[in-house]
Write a protein that holds these residues in place. Structure first.
Motif, PDB file in Angstrom:
ATOM      1  N   GLU A  73       0.832  -1.213   0.000  1.00 27.47           N
ATOM      2  CA  GLU A  73       0.000   0.000   0.000  1.00 27.47           C
ATOM      3  C   GLU A  73       0.859   1.254   0.000  1.00 27.47           C
ATOM      4  N   GLU A  74       2.014   1.164   0.696  1.00 24.26           N
ATOM      5  CA  GLU A  74       2.835   2.375   0.827  1.00 24.26           C
ATOM      6  C   GLU A  74       3.693   2.650  -0.392  1.00 24.26           C
ATOM      7  N   ARG A  75       3.766   1.674  -1.303  1.00 26.00           N
ATOM      8  CA  ARG A  75       4.628   1.899  -2.463  1.00 26.00           C
ATOM      9  C   ARG A  75       3.959   2.875  -3.418  1.00 26.00           C
ATOM     10  N   ALA A  76       4.593   3.997  -3.620  1.00 24.22           N
ATOM     11  CA  ALA A  76       4.031   5.004  -4.515  1.00 24.22           C
ATOM     12  C   ALA A  76       4.373   4.646  -5.955  1.00 24.22           C
ATOM     13  N   PRO A  77       3.528   5.006  -6.908  1.00 27.51           N
ATOM     14  CA  PRO A  77       3.893   4.793  -8.314  1.00 27.51           C
ATOM     15  C   PRO A  77       5.079   5.671  -8.679  1.00 27.51           C
ATOM     16  N   LEU A  78       5.846   5.211  -9.661  1.00 29.94           N
ATOM     17  CA  LEU A  78       7.059   5.920 -10.027  1.00 29.94           C
ATOM     18  C   LEU A  78       6.711   7.272 -10.638  1.00 29.94           C
ATOM     19  N   PRO A  79       7.331   8.337 -10.185  1.00 31.83           N
ATOM     20  CA  PRO A  79       7.002   9.659 -10.744  1.00 31.83           C
ATOM     21  C   PRO A  79       7.569   9.812 -12.146  1.00 31.83           C
ATOM     22  N   LEU A  80       6.869  10.604 -12.952  1.00 25.56           N
ATOM     23  CA  LEU A  80       7.335  10.869 -14.311  1.00 25.56           C
ATOM     24  C   LEU A  80       8.520  11.822 -14.269  1.00 25.56           C
ATOM     25  N   ASP A  81       9.574  11.449 -14.963  1.00 21.74           N
ATOM     26  CA  ASP A  81      10.774  12.273 -14.953  1.00 21.74           C
ATOM     27  C   ASP A  81      11.357  12.260 -16.360  1.00 21.74           C
ATOM     28  N   GLU A  82      11.382  13.427 -16.985  1.00 21.73           N
ATOM     29  CA  GLU A  82      11.858  13.484 -18.363  1.00 21.73           C
ATOM     30  C   GLU A  82      13.359  13.312 -18.479  1.00 21.73           C
ATOM     31  N   ASP A  83      14.071  13.473 -17.371  1.00 22.89           N
ATOM     32  CA  ASP A  83      15.524  13.325 -17.430  1.00 22.89           C
ATOM     33  C   ASP A  83      15.963  11.871 -17.416  1.00 22.89           C
ATOM     34  N   LEU A  84      15.062  10.973 -17.065  1.00 29.70           N
ATOM     35  CA  LEU A  84      15.432   9.569 -16.961  1.00 29.70           C
ATOM     36  C   LEU A  84      15.003   8.825 -18.213  1.00 29.70           C
TER      37      LEU A  84
END
Lengths: 119, 168
Positions: free
Chosen positions: A42-53
Motif C-alpha cells: 500500500e505504501e509503495r508510490a507509483p514511479l514519478p514521471l521524470d523526463e531526465d530519466l
C-alpha cells in the motif's frame, strides 16, 4: 620503444570507466534497497514521471537501482546473472546497521523513554 | 563529548578521532580509522570480515546475551538530574565493569574447553602417521651413512703471537 610509459597508470585507467564509477558512487545502499523491498504494497508510490530519466522513469529495477527505456529492455535485464545475484542477496539477512554495530560492541538496545501522552 | 561506536568494527570513537559520512538520506556512518572507512568504501560486509565485532558476535566468539549490556545504552530521553542517583551510578560503574570482565573470561574459558582434548587427539594422529620417520640413536651409530663424518681442523699458532703483540 615498447617500454612502459611513466605517466600512464593502468589502475586509474581500469577504474575510470562508467560502470565501475557508477557501481561505486551512485548506487543506492543495500539497506535503502532492503527497506524499499520490505515496505508493504500500500505504501509503495507509483514511479514519478521524470523526463531526465530513460523511459520517463517508468521502467525501474529496484534491486539494481537502474532505469530502462522500455519494458523489453527491463525484462531482458531481469534475466542477467547480476540481477539474479542481487535478488538472492536481498532475500538474505538484513544489511548491517549502526544498531548492529552498537549491539556487537556490548551496548543494549536504545532507550527511547516512555511514550509521551498525546495532546 | 559523546562516545560513538564505529559502524564497521564497533570500536569506540573518541572525540576528535575518526571520520563521519552522512548519506543523502541522512543516515550517518561513523568510522574510527581509515582502515574501516576504506573497507566501507569497498562495500565489504562487516559480518564477513573476521576482525570486526559483528563477525565475532555472529560466530559466537564473544558474549552476546548478558544483563550487564543493558547498563550501557543510548538514552534518547533525558533524565531529570538527581544528585544521589548520579553518585550511586558513578560508584556502581567500576563494579559493573568488573562483573562484565569476569563473565567474558568465563565465556572464553567455556569456549576453549575442548581445545586441550582436541590438540591431544591431533598429536596422537600425527604420531601414528609419522612414526616411520623416527630412527633410534643406536641405528645412527651402526650405519655411518646416516651421520656426517667428523672432520679435524688444525688451528694455527699465529694467534698467540698476535696476542703478544697486542699486549705491547
Amino acid at each position: 620503444m615498447g617500454g612502459k610509459c611513466p605517466h600512464r597508470n593502468v589502475k586509474k585507467r581500469r577504474y575510470s570507466h562508467k560502470t565501475a564509477r557508477r557501481t561505486k558512487f551512485e548506487l543506492k545502499g543495500d539497506d535503502m534497497v532492503y527497506a524499499q523491498l520490505n515496505k508493504p504494497d500500500e505504501e509503495r508510490a507509483p514511479l514519478p514521471l521524470d523526463e531526465d530519466l530513460p523511459g520517463m522513469g517508468q521502467y525501474y529495477c529496484l534491486h539494481c537501482d537502474r532505469y530502462f527505456s522500455n519494458v523489453a529492455v527491463r525484462d531482458e535485464h531481469f534475466k542477467t546473472k547480476r540481477h539474479k545475484k542481487r535478488i538472492k542477496q536481498m532475500m538474505g539477512p538484513a544489511p548491517h546497521t549502526q544498531l548492529d554495530a552498537d549491539v556487537a560492541a556490548g551496548m543494549g538496545m536504545p532507550d527511547n523513554g516512555p511514550k509521551l501522552m498525546s495532546m | 563529548m559523546r562516545l560513538e561506536k564505529c559502524w564497521f568494527c564497533s570500536s569506540t570513537i573518541y572525540p576528535g578521532h575518526g571520520i563521519q559520512f552522512v548519506r543523502n538520506d541522512a543516515k550517518i556512518f561513523r568510522f574510527c580509522r581509515s582502515k574501516c572507512h576504506k573497507n566501507f568504501k569497498m562495500k565489504r560486509n562487516p559480518r564477513k570480515v573476521k576482525w570486526t565485532k559483528a563477525y565475532r558476535r555472529v560466530h559466537g566468539k564473544d558474549m552476546t546475551q548478558d544483563s550487564t549490556f543493558e547498563f550501557e545504552r543510548k538514552r534518547n530521553r533525558p533524565e531529570r538530574y538527581d544528585r544521589n542517583l548520579a553518585e550511586n551510578v558513578l560508584k556502581a560503574i567500576p563494579k559493573i565493569d568488573k562483573i562484565r570482565v569476569s563473565r567474558e573470561e568465563r565465556h572464553h574459558k567455556n569456549r576453549m574447553k575442548g581445545k586441550k582434548e582436541k590438540l591431544l587427539k591431533e598429536a596422537v594422529k600425527e604420531l601414528e602417521q609419522g612414526i616411520s620417520l623416527v630412527k633410534a640413536p643406536s641405528v645412527l651409530q651402526q650405519d655411518p651413512s646416516l651421520t656426517l663424518p667428523k672432520i679435524k681442523v688444525k688451528v694455527s699458532q699465529q694467534q698467540s703471537e698476535e696476542n703478544h703483540a697486542m699486549e705491547e
